[in-house]
Design an enzyme around this catalytic site. Structure first.
Site, PDB file in Angstrom:
ATOM      1  N   TYR A   1      -3.105  -1.514  10.508  1.00  0.00           N
ATOM      2  CA  TYR A   1      -3.205  -2.214   9.212  1.00  0.00           C
ATOM      3  C   TYR A   1      -2.035  -1.833   8.308  1.00  0.00           C
ATOM      4  O   TYR A   1      -1.321  -2.700   7.786  1.00  0.00           O
ATOM      5  CB  TYR A   1      -4.532  -1.890   8.499  1.00  0.00           C
ATOM      6  CG  TYR A   1      -4.377  -1.985   6.996  1.00  0.00           C
ATOM      7  CD1 TYR A   1      -4.217  -3.229   6.378  1.00  0.00           C
ATOM      8  CD2 TYR A   1      -4.315  -0.832   6.197  1.00  0.00           C
ATOM      9  CE1 TYR A   1      -4.004  -3.312   5.001  1.00  0.00           C
ATOM     10  CE2 TYR A   1      -4.107  -0.917   4.834  1.00  0.00           C
ATOM     11  CZ  TYR A   1      -3.945  -2.161   4.242  1.00  0.00           C
ATOM     12  OH  TYR A   1      -3.723  -2.241   2.892  1.00  0.00           O
ATOM     13  N   HIS A   2      -1.833  -0.503   8.117  1.00  0.00           N
ATOM     14  CA  HIS A   2      -0.756  -0.084   7.221  1.00  0.00           C
ATOM     15  C   HIS A   2       0.603  -0.609   7.730  1.00  0.00           C
ATOM     16  O   HIS A   2       1.478  -0.958   6.942  1.00  0.00           O
ATOM     17  CB  HIS A   2      -0.737   1.448   7.083  1.00  0.00           C
ATOM     18  CG  HIS A   2      -1.874   2.002   6.252  1.00  0.00           C
ATOM     19  ND1 HIS A   2      -3.046   2.486   6.806  1.00  0.00           N
ATOM     20  CD2 HIS A   2      -2.020   2.153   4.915  1.00  0.00           C
ATOM     21  CE1 HIS A   2      -3.851   2.907   5.834  1.00  0.00           C
ATOM     22  NE2 HIS A   2      -3.265   2.723   4.677  1.00  0.00           N
TER      23      HIS A   2
ATOM     24  N   SER B   1      -1.600   3.412  10.497  1.00  0.00           N
ATOM     25  CA  SER B   1      -2.561   2.561  11.235  1.00  0.00           C
ATOM     26  C   SER B   1      -1.914   1.199  11.463  1.00  0.00           C
ATOM     27  O   SER B   1      -0.916   0.858  10.819  1.00  0.00           O
ATOM     28  CB  SER B   1      -3.852   2.376  10.431  1.00  0.00           C
ATOM     29  OG  SER B   1      -3.639   1.456   9.357  1.00  0.00           O
TER      30      SER B   1
ATOM     31  N   LYS C   1       1.500  -4.056   6.572  1.00  0.00           N
ATOM     32  CA  LYS C   1       2.044  -4.097   5.205  1.00  0.00           C
ATOM     33  C   LYS C   1       3.547  -3.820   5.210  1.00  0.00           C
ATOM     34  O   LYS C   1       4.283  -4.349   4.392  1.00  0.00           O
ATOM     35  CB  LYS C   1       1.339  -3.048   4.337  1.00  0.00           C
ATOM     36  CG  LYS C   1      -0.133  -3.322   4.122  1.00  0.00           C
ATOM     37  CD  LYS C   1      -0.307  -4.486   3.176  1.00  0.00           C
ATOM     38  CE  LYS C   1      -1.691  -4.530   2.606  1.00  0.00           C
ATOM     39  NZ  LYS C   1      -1.912  -5.689   1.752  1.00  0.00           N
TER      40      LYS C   1
ATOM     41  N   THR D   1       0.827  -1.197   0.000  1.00  0.00           N
ATOM     42  CA  THR D   1       0.000   0.000   0.000  1.00  0.00           C
ATOM     43  C   THR D   1       0.866   1.255   0.000  1.00  0.00           C
ATOM     44  O   THR D   1       1.965   1.266   0.576  1.00  0.00           O
ATOM     45  CB  THR D   1      -0.941   0.008   1.222  1.00  0.00           C
ATOM     46  OG1 THR D   1      -1.670   1.221   1.219  1.00  0.00           O
ATOM     47  CG2 THR D   1      -0.201  -0.109   2.535  1.00  0.00           C
TER      48      THR D   1
HETATM   49  P1  NAD Z   1     -11.166  -7.313   0.387  1.00  0.00           P
HETATM   50  O1  NAD Z   1     -11.394  -7.349   1.850  1.00  0.00           O
HETATM   51  O2  NAD Z   1     -12.303  -6.986  -0.503  1.00  0.00           O
HETATM   52  O3  NAD Z   1     -10.576  -8.725  -0.100  1.00  0.00           O
HETATM   53  C1  NAD Z   1      -9.605  -9.431   0.611  1.00  0.00           C
HETATM   54  C2  NAD Z   1      -9.894 -10.936   0.434  1.00  0.00           C
HETATM   55  O4  NAD Z   1      -8.885 -11.681   1.111  1.00  0.00           O
HETATM   56  C3  NAD Z   1     -11.240 -11.339   1.042  1.00  0.00           C
HETATM   57  O5  NAD Z   1     -12.003 -12.062   0.107  1.00  0.00           O
HETATM   58  C4  NAD Z   1     -10.844 -12.190   2.255  1.00  0.00           C
HETATM   59  O6  NAD Z   1     -11.791 -13.205   2.524  1.00  0.00           O
HETATM   60  C5  NAD Z   1      -9.488 -12.732   1.828  1.00  0.00           C
HETATM   61  N1  NAD Z   1      -8.600 -13.057   2.975  1.00  0.00           N
HETATM   62  C6  NAD Z   1      -8.268 -12.248   4.013  1.00  0.00           C
HETATM   63  N2  NAD Z   1      -7.444 -12.895   4.864  1.00  0.00           N
HETATM   64  C7  NAD Z   1      -7.261 -14.145   4.344  1.00  0.00           C
HETATM   65  C8  NAD Z   1      -6.512 -15.280   4.771  1.00  0.00           C
HETATM   66  N3  NAD Z   1      -5.816 -15.277   5.906  1.00  0.00           N
HETATM   67  N4  NAD Z   1      -6.532 -16.397   3.995  1.00  0.00           N
HETATM   68  C9  NAD Z   1      -7.247 -16.415   2.836  1.00  0.00           C
HETATM   69  N5  NAD Z   1      -7.989 -15.380   2.395  1.00  0.00           N
HETATM   70  C10 NAD Z   1      -7.976 -14.248   3.141  1.00  0.00           C
HETATM   71  O7  NAD Z   1      -9.931  -6.338   0.124  1.00  0.00           O
HETATM   72  P2  NAD Z   1      -9.515  -5.580  -1.230  1.00  0.00           P
HETATM   73  O8  NAD Z   1     -10.041  -4.212  -1.179  1.00  0.00           O
HETATM   74  O9  NAD Z   1      -9.788  -6.443  -2.387  1.00  0.00           O
HETATM   75  O10 NAD Z   1      -7.944  -5.493  -1.017  1.00  0.00           O
HETATM   76  C11 NAD Z   1      -7.122  -6.540  -1.485  1.00  0.00           C
HETATM   77  C12 NAD Z   1      -5.663  -6.245  -1.190  1.00  0.00           C
HETATM   78  O11 NAD Z   1      -5.297  -5.033  -1.847  1.00  0.00           O
HETATM   79  C13 NAD Z   1      -5.364  -6.038   0.283  1.00  0.00           C
HETATM   80  O12 NAD Z   1      -4.137  -6.656   0.583  1.00  0.00           O
HETATM   81  C14 NAD Z   1      -5.255  -4.555   0.436  1.00  0.00           C
HETATM   82  O13 NAD Z   1      -4.362  -4.243   1.453  1.00  0.00           O
HETATM   83  C15 NAD Z   1      -4.742  -4.116  -0.924  1.00  0.00           C
HETATM   84  N6  NAD Z   1      -5.172  -2.750  -1.269  1.00  0.00           N
HETATM   85  C16 NAD Z   1      -6.503  -2.436  -1.384  1.00  0.00           C
HETATM   86  C17 NAD Z   1      -6.886  -1.136  -1.698  1.00  0.00           C
HETATM   87  C18 NAD Z   1      -8.330  -0.702  -1.817  1.00  0.00           C
HETATM   88  O14 NAD Z   1      -8.564   0.509  -2.009  1.00  0.00           O
HETATM   89  N7  NAD Z   1      -9.294  -1.592  -1.737  1.00  0.00           N
HETATM   90  C19 NAD Z   1      -5.897  -0.174  -1.899  1.00  0.00           C
HETATM   91  C20 NAD Z   1      -4.551  -0.522  -1.767  1.00  0.00           C
HETATM   92  C21 NAD Z   1      -4.203  -1.825  -1.452  1.00  0.00           C
HETATM   93  N1  USQ Z   2     -11.363   9.882   4.449  1.00  0.00           N
HETATM   94  C1  USQ Z   2     -12.251  10.924   4.530  1.00  0.00           C
HETATM   95  N2  USQ Z   2     -13.574  10.626   4.556  1.00  0.00           N
HETATM   96  C2  USQ Z   2     -14.046   9.348   4.472  1.00  0.00           C
HETATM   97  C3  USQ Z   2     -13.137   8.310   4.359  1.00  0.00           C
HETATM   98  C4  USQ Z   2     -11.791   8.602   4.361  1.00  0.00           C
HETATM   99  O1  USQ Z   2     -11.864  12.094   4.589  1.00  0.00           O
HETATM  100  O2  USQ Z   2     -15.273   9.177   4.505  1.00  0.00           O
HETATM  101  C5  USQ Z   2      -9.912  10.176   4.406  1.00  0.00           C
HETATM  102  C6  USQ Z   2      -9.088   9.464   5.479  1.00  0.00           C
HETATM  103  O3  USQ Z   2      -9.040  10.223   6.661  1.00  0.00           O
HETATM  104  C7  USQ Z   2      -7.745   9.330   4.785  1.00  0.00           C
HETATM  105  C8  USQ Z   2      -8.095   9.199   3.313  1.00  0.00           C
HETATM  106  O4  USQ Z   2      -9.432   9.676   3.178  1.00  0.00           O
HETATM  107  O5  USQ Z   2      -6.999  10.493   4.948  1.00  0.00           O
HETATM  108  C9  USQ Z   2      -8.035   7.778   2.795  1.00  0.00           C
HETATM  109  O6  USQ Z   2      -8.859   6.962   3.616  1.00  0.00           O
HETATM  110  P1  USQ Z   2      -9.561   5.650   3.008  1.00  0.00           P
HETATM  111  O7  USQ Z   2     -10.445   5.070   4.045  1.00  0.00           O
HETATM  112  O8  USQ Z   2     -10.136   5.958   1.693  1.00  0.00           O
HETATM  113  O9  USQ Z   2      -8.282   4.742   2.713  1.00  0.00           O
HETATM  114  P2  USQ Z   2      -7.241   4.067   3.697  1.00  0.00           P
HETATM  115  O10 USQ Z   2      -7.708   3.980   5.089  1.00  0.00           O
HETATM  116  O11 USQ Z   2      -5.919   4.720   3.480  1.00  0.00           O
HETATM  117  O12 USQ Z   2      -7.202   2.584   3.133  1.00  0.00           O
HETATM  118  C10 USQ Z   2      -7.544   2.236   1.791  1.00  0.00           C
HETATM  119  C11 USQ Z   2      -7.736   0.731   1.743  1.00  0.00           C
HETATM  120  C12 USQ Z   2      -6.410   0.069   2.111  1.00  0.00           C
HETATM  121  C13 USQ Z   2      -5.302   0.585   1.205  1.00  0.00           C
HETATM  122  C14 USQ Z   2      -5.212   2.115   1.227  1.00  0.00           C
HETATM  123  C15 USQ Z   2      -4.286   2.668   0.165  1.00  0.00           C
HETATM  124  O13 USQ Z   2      -8.757   0.331   2.652  1.00  0.00           O
HETATM  125  O14 USQ Z   2      -6.546  -1.338   1.978  1.00  0.00           O
HETATM  126  O15 USQ Z   2      -4.086   0.050   1.631  1.00  0.00           O
HETATM  127  O16 USQ Z   2      -6.526   2.655   0.911  1.00  0.00           O
HETATM  128  S1  USQ Z   2      -3.392   4.078   0.733  1.00  0.00           S
HETATM  129  O17 USQ Z   2      -4.355   5.045   1.281  1.00  0.00           O
HETATM  130  O18 USQ Z   2      -2.693   4.635  -0.394  1.00  0.00           O
HETATM  131  O19 USQ Z   2      -2.512   3.616   1.770  1.00  0.00           O
END
Ligand code: NAD
Ligand code: USQ
Length: 382
Positions: free
Chosen positions: A180-181, A178, A184, A143
């Protein structure tokens, strides 16, 4: 070429699995389906009615004649993971299978531990399992948030530093916002180690915030529809704003709204993953690509959604609400993203047409929105 998509039932994974299958790759999906369980536990649902995984895959096969293998299980279960890899024998593994919500990871100690154990141990198991498949290329979703918001340009994974007259290229400093982050960042270190010490080949895709819902494949049929999260835990900025606009809820900009992030269309997510697979890292190489196409502040995104909503006849208000997170609300942000462009990525930039389509999509499913799940409930300060 055989590609195993871990997390293939999720938002990015489902779109990617179908896209790769359509492109002629032999695709397998491995997923524990835990995300569906977390939704149930939190009492939230995706805006779109997603079909059970087996129905989804059956429909894909009926429509296209292409079959996708399914492995249901948890990558934290090493025996299951190992058996799945031996059965499928992938040439590349795309790893999306993690707990990916920052607010989820900040609920309390239990959720922080769950997130880091699920993500870090899952990836560590995968690295060990891949030692028996030395030619297999790991494409791992990282991320952009690993870097945080430093007051200098963000490079792609590495930075060249001169210190006391000596020079080296070192991993770029990480300041995630966070639990979560942070998970990663831990993953990146473990993968880098596995490349250096065991000679694995890996690409870490530091992806920005993804928006949109339709890809060519998921738009083919209602049973192939992708998830679209809008709640305060799993919903992300632009997707949330479009759904809020559709239901007449003021857009929830946190704090001053100057928070700037990298963003990309889900149609580019699938293409970036394919580019990484088609141009694999070398044995021993830990390659990092910043995977986003444009930078926006959340305040600017809200203004764009307001304008697009108004042209569709929606009345859209913007509310700067108290920021539940601890993060900089005004800051420098300039991240490089040339590696994927150099491999041939042709971005779908954010356009009024895309906002219109996303808003119309949200209007279509607005009856499924639970208004009580819009405002954020998780605070970083607790
Ligand atoms: P999502 O929650 O929709 O999908 C994740 C999938 O992984 C789910 O289907 C879940 O069941 C599966 N999973 C989780 N833990 C598991 C485990 N231990 N074993 C097997 N399966 C497991 O998430 P997403 O939005 O599709 O994100 C996918 C990946 O991309 C994540 O790693 C996330 O960090 C990354 N990412 C997402 C975004 C975004 O904006 N959605 C942005 C940047 C990075
Ligand atoms: N934010 C708002 N209003 C909202 C939701 C979010 O102002 O209603 C702000 C947050 O405070 C933050 C930014 O928007 O500053 C991004 O928040 P987000 O919830 O859209 O994204 P984030 O928490 O960073 O996480 C998401 C995905 C995560 C991925 C990440 C990419 O859930 O899996 O890793 O985006 S990145 O942001 O580049 O790290």
């Amino acid at each position: 070429m055989k590609v195993l998509v871990i997390g293939g039932d999720g938002y990015c994974g489902w779109a990617t699995a179908l896209y790769l299958s359509n492109q002629g790759y032999e695709v397998g999906i491995l997923d524990s389906l835990v995300r569906r369980y977390w939704d149930l536990e939190l009492g939230v649902e995706t805006l779109t009615p997603i079909a059970p995984i087996k129905q989804r895959l059956q429909r894909w096969q009926d429509l296209t004649g292409k079959s996708i293998d399914l492995f249901v299980g948890d990558i934290n279960n090493y025996d299951f993971l190992n058996q799945a890899l031996h059965k499928f024998e992938p040439d590349a593994i795309v790893h999306f299978g993690e707990q990916r919500s920052a607010p989820f990871s900040m609920i309390d100690r239990e959720h922080a531990v769950l997130t880091q154990v699920n993500n870090v141990v899952g990836t560590l198991n995968l690295l060990y399992a891949m030692r028996e498949f030395p030619d297999c290329h790991l494409v791992k979703l990282g991320t952009m948030g690993e870097y945080g918001t430093p007051n200098i340009d963000i490079e792609e994974g590495y930075i060249t530093i001169e210190h006391n007259g000596r020079k080296d290229t070192l991993p770029y400093p990480k300041q995630p916002g966070s639990m979560y982050h942070l998970s990663k960042v831990h993953d990146s270190h473990n993968i880098h180690f596995a490349c250096r010490i065991w000679g694995l080949r890996a690409t870490d895709l530091n992806q920005g915030v993804v928006y949109g819902v339709l890809t060519e494949e998921t738009g083919m049929d209602e049973l192939l529809i992708n998830r679209l999260d809008y709640d305060g835990i799993f919903g992300t900025a632009l997707n949330r704003f479009c759904i809020q606009a559709a239901i007449g809820h003021p857009l929830t900009v946190y704090g001053q709204g100057g928070q700037t992030r990298g963003f990309l269309d889900i149609r580019d997510t699938v293409r970036c993953v394919e580019l990484a697979i088609a141009n694999p890292a070398q044995p021993g190489e830990f390659r990092v690509f910043n995977q986003f196409t444009e930078q926006f502040s959340v305040g600017d995104l809200a203004l764009m959604v307001k304008k697009a909503g108004q042209s569709l006849g929606l009345s859209v208000e913007i509310n700067n609400i108290d920021n539940p997170r601890i993060e900089k609300e005004e800051h420098y942000f300039n991240a490089k993203n040339t590696n994927l462009l150099n491999l041939g990525l042709q971005p779908h930039y954010l356009s009024e047409a895309l906002l219109d389509s996303l808003l119309n999509f949200a209007v279509k499913y607005q009856h499924r929105v639970d208004h009580s799940q819009i405002l954020p409930k998780v605070s970083w300060r607790r």
